[in-house]
Design a protein around this motif. Structure first.
Motif, short mmCIF file in Angstrom:
data_model
loop_
_atom_site.label_atom_id
_atom_site.label_comp_id
_atom_site.label_asym_id
_atom_site.label_seq_id
_atom_site.Cartn_x
_atom_site.Cartn_y
_atom_site.Cartn_z
N PRO A 19 13.37 -0.37 8.27
CA PRO A 19 14.37 -0.81 9.24
C PRO A 19 13.78 -0.93 10.63
O PRO A 19 12.79 -0.26 10.94
CB PRO A 19 15.43 0.29 9.19
N ALA A 20 14.36 -1.80 11.38
CA ALA A 20 13.88 -2.04 12.74
C ALA A 20 13.84 -0.74 13.51
O ALA A 20 14.76 0.07 13.41
CB ALA A 20 14.78 -3.05 13.43
N GLY A 21 12.74 -0.54 14.24
CA GLY A 21 12.60 0.69 15.02
C GLY A 21 12.12 1.85 14.20
O GLY A 21 12.01 2.97 14.69
N GLY A 22 11.84 1.58 12.93
CA GLY A 22 11.43 2.66 12.05
C GLY A 22 9.95 3.02 12.20
O GLY A 22 9.21 2.42 12.99
N SER A 23 9.52 4.01 11.44
CA SER A 23 8.14 4.50 11.52
C SER A 23 7.59 4.62 10.11
O SER A 23 8.38 4.72 9.16
CB SER A 23 8.11 5.88 12.17
N LEU A 24 6.26 4.63 10.02
CA LEU A 24 5.66 4.83 8.70
C LEU A 24 4.25 5.42 8.84
O LEU A 24 3.62 5.33 9.89
CB LEU A 24 5.65 3.55 7.89
N LEU A 25 3.87 6.05 7.78
CA LEU A 25 2.53 6.64 7.73
C LEU A 25 1.62 5.64 7.05
O LEU A 25 1.93 5.19 5.94
CB LEU A 25 2.59 7.95 6.92
N VAL A 26 0.57 5.26 7.75
CA VAL A 26 -0.37 4.28 7.19
C VAL A 26 -1.70 5.02 6.93
O VAL A 26 -2.20 5.73 7.80
CB VAL A 26 -0.58 3.10 8.15
N ASN A 27 -2.17 4.86 5.73
CA ASN A 27 -3.44 5.51 5.33
C ASN A 27 -4.50 4.43 5.10
O ASN A 27 -4.34 3.57 4.26
CB ASN A 27 -3.19 6.31 4.04
N CYS A 28 -5.53 4.48 5.91
CA CYS A 28 -6.65 3.56 5.71
C CYS A 28 -7.75 4.35 5.00
O CYS A 28 -8.18 5.41 5.50
CB CYS A 28 -7.21 3.07 7.05
N SER A 29 -8.17 3.84 3.87
CA SER A 29 -9.17 4.63 3.12
C SER A 29 -10.17 3.71 2.41
O SER A 29 -9.83 2.57 2.08
CB SER A 29 -8.46 5.53 2.11
N THR A 30 -11.31 4.23 2.20
CA THR A 30 -12.35 3.49 1.49
C THR A 30 -13.15 4.47 0.62
O THR A 30 -13.14 5.69 0.87
CB THR A 30 -13.29 2.76 2.48
N ASP A 31 -13.75 3.87 -0.37
CA ASP A 31 -14.56 4.72 -1.24
C ASP A 31 -16.04 4.80 -0.77
O ASP A 31 -16.87 5.47 -1.39
CB ASP A 31 -14.53 4.19 -2.68
N CYS A 32 -16.29 4.07 0.33
CA CYS A 32 -17.67 4.04 0.85
C CYS A 32 -18.05 5.45 1.31
O CYS A 32 -17.36 6.05 2.13
CB CYS A 32 -17.75 3.04 2.02
N PRO A 33 -19.10 5.98 0.75
CA PRO A 33 -19.46 7.36 1.09
C PRO A 33 -19.94 7.53 2.53
O PRO A 33 -19.76 8.60 3.11
CB PRO A 33 -20.59 7.70 0.09
#
Ligand SMILES: *[C@@H]1O[C@H](CO)[C@@H](O)[C@H](O)[C@H]1NC(C)=O
Ligand SMILES: *[C@@H]1O[C@H](CO)[C@@H](O)[C@H](O)[C@H]1NC(C)=O
Ligand SMILES: *[C@@H]1O[C@H](CO)[C@@H](O)[C@H](O)[C@H]1NC(C)=O
Ligand SMILES: *[C@@H]1O[C@H](CO)[C@@H](O)[C@H](O)[C@H]1NC(C)=O
Ligand SMILES: *[C@@H]1O[C@H](CO)[C@@H](O)[C@H](O)[C@H]1NC(C)=O
Ligand SMILES: *[C@@H]1O[C@H](CO)[C@@H](O)[C@H](O)[C@H]1NC(C)=O
Ligand SMILES: *[C@@H]1O[C@H](CO)[C@@H](O)[C@H](O)[C@H]1NC(C)=O
Ligand SMILES: *[C@@H]1O[C@H](CO)[C@@H](O)[C@H](O)[C@H]1NC(C)=O
Ligand SMILES: *[C@@H]1O[C@H](CO)[C@@H](O)[C@H](O)[C@H]1NC(C)=O
Ligand SMILES: *[C@@H]1O[C@H](CO)[C@@H](O)[C@H](O)[C@H]1NC(C)=O
Ligand SMILES: *[C@@H]1O[C@H](CO)[C@@H](O)[C@H](O)[C@H]1NC(C)=O
Ligand SMILES: *[C@@H]1O[C@H](CO)[C@@H](O)[C@H](O)[C@H]1NC(C)=O
Length: 546
Positions: free
Chosen positions: A44-58
């Protein structure tokens, strides 16, 4: 042709070189992808979220989130970093970037923002909707996104009347319904449906406040008004007003009025019939041509019926005697009067003009006692003649008097007979009559049969007495002894019988002697009974004296 071949070969070589230059580092870095989680989130407008950026690159380094939205590192670890992205007000694309083996790796996702409509409203309904006419419902929807997922539904109670997509930013959706009687009191509303089920969310519904519809139907015929044509001042009459085929009858307003005077009406309804009844009372100042008005109001419309009514004032007739009980010989005035336009006639003599009194004057005599006077009054109201009568009786005070003709003053009665002293007294007030013997106070009954004896012989004072005075008449009653007649008659009968007997006897003897030749006449005659006659005749004489 020869020049074309080298040109194509050069172009191909150039393309190959370009692809190699761009992809070579990528090919090495792209062995490891940079994931962005969640993918294509909807919020919803004005809402928030948790974004996870991940990679398998060691050997991942500098894993970060590229966005203009406000973000905050929540946590990180080897090959990942999680961010709290807040205040997402519009659709946007976020990028995650990092380095793997010195080469940049990138991942992205689109954030879709939805909004519930800011306003869902059903436009006000007309206060009253005629039955059988189309009603257009308007639903206004403001805001709400994504618009492609927004649908507007118009409802009657829970029944869907229309379902339409909301296209424009500020959209108005309409639906037309044919209003019926069953729609009276129905609730109408409008509902928006934001369908995010494809995006893994629910169907988000917003509903407007319901609006109540009132429908009505009026007959084409005016109300039926029943009232009399005439009404006398200060009197009352019933007034009835009926309407048939009115819906809803219970919600109609009825006004009944006599001219500008509002009547207190009692309204009843039965099905589609409405009846108002009232009692109209005419005031003195309402005299003249008036109207009875019945108006029925429903749904802002009015039905009206009017009837002419003439308020009249009869005012009588008032028949008056100057003196209701007048002494004999006095002058009495009889008058009869009525209202201003009323023609009165007293004992057959009409008044000079309408509105004028009729009068007559008389010198009272005893014959006027109990006399009735009649007054008739006539009023023309709206072409019709109304009649009223009145009568009054006069009392004349007279007497007391004793009618000499009806009261014999010399009476000769025989002893031991039943007699009636016929005597009458007149007067108003009616007098009391008594006959008393002079010298003694012996009373003889008047008008009643009684047995006469010698004590009734004498002179009587017959007296009539009333509050107006007394009147006396002298009556002489003479009583004749009864036997003075009876004895001579008996003697005469015996004498006659004796003579007849002697004559018969003599005739017998004479015939016998004739046969034998012998006569003895003289010795047979009876003379003794005849000598008693003179004494009886003397006794009879006194009875003849009066
Ligand atoms: C982010 O993703 C990585 C790898 O999938 C995981 O190990 C880590 O726990 C995640 N962090 C959060 C906060 O979810
Ligand atoms: C986590 O983030 C902090 C601050 O940016 C940084 O100093 C640290 O090296 C990071 N840790 C890892 C494992 O990347
Ligand atoms: C959210 O973002 C809008 C502009 O996109 C800004 O006007 C508003 O102040 C922000 N709200 C918060 C709580 O950061
Ligand atoms: C729409 O519905 C939501 C809950 O479903 C509510 O919070 C919101 O106020 C509603 N909006 C309107 C305009 O009614
Ligand atoms: C009501 O509207 C419908 C179409 O919406 C039309 O066919 C009908 O004739 C209309 N009726 C009246 C009474 O206007
Ligand atoms: C109207 O009539 C009702 C009963 O019929 C009575 O109770 C009421 O007082 C009346 N009102 C007036 C103003 O006369
Ligand atoms: C109905 O009649 C009453 C009384 O005469 C009057 O006061 C009222 O104005 C009328 N109503 C309408 C809508 O004309
Ligand atoms: C009522 O009287 C008026 C004249 O005062 C007349 O024009 C009208 O026709 C009459 N109405 C009825 C119903 O008699
Ligand atoms: C009729 O007589 C009564 C008394 O008997 C009196 O009060 C009244 O004024 C009289 N009316 C007329 C019109 O003479
Ligand atoms: C009534 O009597 C008066 C005198 O007392 C007389 O003048 C008058 O004419 C009489 N009227 C009638 C109608 O007899
Ligand atoms: C005569 O009659 C009166 C009453 O009628 C009575 O009282 C009286 O005794 C009678 N006298 C004789 C002598 O009969
Ligand atoms: C009756 O009375 C009269 C006088 O009034 C008298 O002369 C007469 O003798 C009386 N007769 C008898 C029978 O008493």
């Amino acid at each position: 042709m020869a020049t074309m071949i080298p040109a194509v070969s050069w172009l191909r070589a150039c393309w190959t070189l370009l692809v190699c230059c761009l992809l070579t580092p990528g090919v090495q870095g792209q062995e490891f992808l940079l994931r962005v989680e969640p993918q294509n989130p909807v919020l919803p407008a004005g809402g928030s979220l948790l974004v996870n950026c991940s990679t398998d690159c060691p050997s991942a380094k500098q894993v970060t989130l590229e966005t203009s939205l406000s973000k905050e590192l929540v946590d990180n670890g080897t090959g990942w970093a999680a961010f709290w992205v807040s205040n997402v007000t519009g659709n946007s694309r976020i990028l995650c970037s990092g380095y793997c083996n010195g080469l940049q790796i990138i991942g992205s996702t689109d954030i879709t923002v939805y909004r519930l409509p800011e306003r869902v409203e059903l436009a006000p309904l007309p206060p009253w909707q005629p039955v059988g006419q189309n009603l257009t419902l308007h639903c206004q929807v403001e805001g709400g996104s994504p618009r492609t997922s927004l649908t507007v539904v118009l409802l009657r109670w829970e029944e869907e009347l229309s379902r339409q997509p909301a296209v424009e930013e500020l959209s108005e959706v309409t639906a037309t319904v044919l209003a019926g009687r069953g729609d009276h009191g129905a609730h109408f509303s409008c509902r928006t449906e934001l369908d995010l089920r494809l995006q893994g969310l629910r169907l988000l519904v917003n509903t407007s406040a319901p609006r109540r519809l009132q429908t009505f139907a009026l007959p084409v015929t005016p109300p039926r008004l029943v009232a009399p044509r005439f009404l006398e001042v200060e009197t009352s009459c019933p007034v009835d007003c009926t309407v048939e085929g009115i819906f809803p009858a219970s919600e109609a307003q009825v006004h009944l009025a006599l001219g500008d005077q509002v009547l207190n009406a009692t309204v009843t309804n039965h099905g589609d019939m409405l009846t108002a009844t009232a009692t109209a009372t005419a005031r003195a100042d309402q005299e003249g041509a008036r109207q009875i008005i019945c108006n029925v109001t429903l749904g802002g419309e009015r039905l009206e019926a009017r009837e002419n009514l003439t308020v009249f004032s009869f005012g009588g007739p008032i028949l008056n005697l100057s003196e209701p009980s007048a002494p004999e010989g006095s002058t009495v005035i009889v008058s009869c009067m009525a209202g201003a336009r009323v023609q009165v006639t007293l004992d057959g003599v009409p008044a000079a003009a309408p509105g004028q009194p009729a009068q007559l004057q008389l010198n009272t005599t005893e014959n006027d006692d109990g006399r009735s006077f009649f007054c008739s009054a006539t009023l023309e109201v709206d072409g019709e003649f109304l009649h009223r009568n009145s009568s009054v009786q006069l009392r004349v005070l007279y007497g007391p008097q004793i009618d000499r003709a009806k009261c014999p003053q010399h009476l000769k009665w025989k002893d031991k007979t039943r007699q009636v002293l016929q005597c009458q007294a007149r007067g108003n007030p009616s007098p009391q009559l008594r006959c008393l013997k002079e010298g003694s106070s012996q009373e003889v009954p008047v008008g009643i049969s009684f047995l006469v004896n010698v004590t009734h012989n004498g002179t009587y004072q017959c007296q009539a007495v009333s509050s107006r005075g007394k009147y006396t008449l002298v009556v002489v009653i003479n009583i004749e002894a009864r036997n003075s007649h009876f004895v001579p008659v008996l003697l005469a009968v015996f004498t006659t019988l004796g003579v007849v007997t002697v004559v018969v006897a003599l005739m017998y003897v004479f015939r016998a002697r004739k046969q034998r030749g012998l006569y003895h006449v003289r010795q047979e005659s009876p003379s003794v009974p005849l000598t008693s006659m003179p004494t009886e005749a003397i006794r009879e004489e006194p009875s003849r004296v009066e």
